[in-house]
Design an enzyme around this catalytic site. Structure first.
Site, PDB file in Angstrom:
ATOM      1  N   MET A  41       0.797  -1.227   0.000  1.00  0.00           N
ATOM      2  CA  MET A  41       0.000   0.000   0.000  1.00  0.00           C
ATOM      3  C   MET A  41       0.836   1.287   0.000  1.00  0.00           C
ATOM      4  SD  MET A  41      -2.851  -1.405  -0.275  1.00  0.00           S
ATOM      5  CE  MET A  41      -4.120  -0.191  -0.031  1.00  0.00           C
ATOM      6  N   ARG A  42       2.024   1.218  -0.557  1.00  0.00           N
ATOM      7  CA  ARG A  42       2.867   2.418  -0.644  1.00  0.00           C
ATOM      8  C   ARG A  42       3.154   2.728  -2.100  1.00  0.00           C
ATOM      9  NH1 ARG A  42       3.191   5.005   4.315  1.00  0.00           N
ATOM     10  NH2 ARG A  42       3.141   3.404   5.908  1.00  0.00           N
ATOM     11  N   ASN A  70       2.044  -5.227 -10.380  1.00  0.00           N
ATOM     12  CA  ASN A  70       1.103  -4.945  -9.299  1.00  0.00           C
ATOM     13  C   ASN A  70      -0.253  -5.525  -9.652  1.00  0.00           C
ATOM     14  OD1 ASN A  70       0.066  -3.603  -6.927  1.00  0.00           O
ATOM     15  ND2 ASN A  70      -0.818  -2.047  -8.274  1.00  0.00           N
ATOM     16  N   HIS A  95      -4.300  -4.672  -9.017  1.00  0.00           N
ATOM     17  CA  HIS A  95      -5.173  -3.599  -8.550  1.00  0.00           C
ATOM     18  C   HIS A  95      -6.626  -4.088  -8.550  1.00  0.00           C
ATOM     19  CE1 HIS A  95      -6.450   0.426  -7.656  1.00  0.00           C
ATOM     20  NE2 HIS A  95      -7.393   0.277  -8.569  1.00  0.00           N
TER      21      HIS A  95
HETATM   22  C1  GRF Z   1      -6.045  -7.023  -3.074  1.00  0.00           C
HETATM   23  O1  GRF Z   1      -7.409  -6.757  -3.313  1.00  0.00           O
HETATM   24  C2  GRF Z   1      -5.192  -6.360  -4.119  1.00  0.00           C
HETATM   25  O2  GRF Z   1      -5.817  -6.254  -5.366  1.00  0.00           O
HETATM   26  C3  GRF Z   1      -5.004  -4.988  -3.535  1.00  0.00           C
HETATM   27  O3  GRF Z   1      -4.904  -5.170  -2.152  1.00  0.00           O
HETATM   28  C4  GRF Z   1      -5.554  -6.375  -1.780  1.00  0.00           C
HETATM   29  C5  GRF Z   1      -4.512  -7.198  -1.084  1.00  0.00           C
HETATM   30  O4  GRF Z   1      -5.020  -8.325  -0.481  1.00  0.00           O
HETATM   31  N1  GRF Z   1      -3.869  -4.329  -4.135  1.00  0.00           N
HETATM   32  P1  GRF Z   1      -4.001  -9.427   0.075  1.00  0.00           P
HETATM   33  O5  GRF Z   1      -3.014  -8.721   0.992  1.00  0.00           O
HETATM   34  O6  GRF Z   1      -3.347 -10.084  -1.086  1.00  0.00           O
HETATM   35  O7  GRF Z   1      -4.862 -10.386   0.873  1.00  0.00           O
END
Ligand code: GRF
Length: 272
Positions: free
Chosen positions: A135-136, A157, A159
């Protein structure tokens, strides 16, 4: 089959996507192995899951770095190769206000954290870096030090939305609130923008009136666990290429767009 690729992972939370990727490697569905899982968050649940499988893990505590930097910036030294002006120019994500003090502090704190990340990853050379719920935002400082071969990006990534709709932190929530009839997920290469890099793969699902944010998330995650390993499998088979394609717009002008081409056959890499 060619050599197994080495995959590094970065997560911030539950790490269920990372887990799906690790399992796909274990089952041989991806010709690769996960060699580390790092996080910006010491409490990320996914770290434990990876460690239980014997995968090395590490934390670069971004929140801590940012807080301490703001309290005592004089205690911090920027990396020798850090050039704030260069990063500002490249950072299209922030280009509406690139000259503010706030933006400079954002870039400086991230670069300090990213230099620490790079240092941790230095001893474990990898072919591909996967962001799985990391999340960065990564700045050009970091991206340029990973993508060293022109035309061969190697950070990807996932998304939780059908990009380019709904970039940002809450793709499924934004999809729901907008009243969309379909939702989906996207795997893409990272570029300097926010969730804006070349798209490798997408999957979608229908949204009904009965759906909630939670049910949408569940539908989406089920697709993510298939899509992400599938895209990584293609990368591992050296089948992805970012190419500039031309087209003619409705005024007759020649334009360019970037497309990720997927080769139909396994192309051996040069060191096979
Ligand atoms: C997922 O929905 C991904 O698409 C988003 O963050 C969430 C991460 O979930 N970027 P996890 O940590 O893989 O359970």
């Amino acid at each position: 089959m060619g050599k197994k690729i080495k995959i590094g992972g970065l997560i911030s939370g539950t790490g269920t996507n990372m887990d799906a990727i690790i399992k796909a490697c274990e089952k041989g569905e991806i010709n690769g192995e996960v060699i580390f899982v790092g996080s910006d968050n010491p409490d990320a649940k996914g770290l434990e899951k990876a460690a239980k499988k014997g995968i090395p893990t590490f934390v670069i505590n971004y929140a801590d770095i940012i807080r301490k930097f703001k309290q005592n910036p004089e205690n911090y030294f920027f990396p020798d190769d850090f050039d704030l002006e260069d990063i500002k120019i490249k950072q299209s994500l922030l280009n509406r206000e690139i000259n503010s003090k706030k933006v400079a502090t954002f870039i400086e704190t991230r670069a300090i954290a990213e230099a620490a990340l790079l240092k941790k990853m230095k001893d474990d050379p990898f072919d591909l870096l996967v962001l799985a719920g990391f999340m960065r935002n990564l700045t050009p400082y970091f991206i340029d030090r990973i993508n060293i071969t022109p035309g061969k990006p190697r950070i990807i990534n996932i998304h939780p939305a059908l990009l380019p709709s709904f970039p940002g932190v809450d793709g499924y929530g934004d999809t729901f609130r907008y009243g969309c009839k379909v939702g989906g997920c996207t795997v893409h290469f990272i570029d300097y923008g926010e969730d804006s890099g070349p798209i490798i793969g997408q999957q979608c699902f229908p949204i009904t009136e009965e759906d909630t944010i939670e049910s949408i998330k569940q539908k989406g995650l089920a697709l993510e666990y298939q899509l992400y390993p599938e895209c990584i499998r293609l990368f591992a088979e050296n089948r992805l290429a970012c190419v500039k394609m031309t087209y003619t717009d409705d005024k007759g002008n020649t334009r360019q767009r970037t497309v990720v081409k997927i080769a139909q056959i396994d192309i051996p890499s040069s060191d096979d």
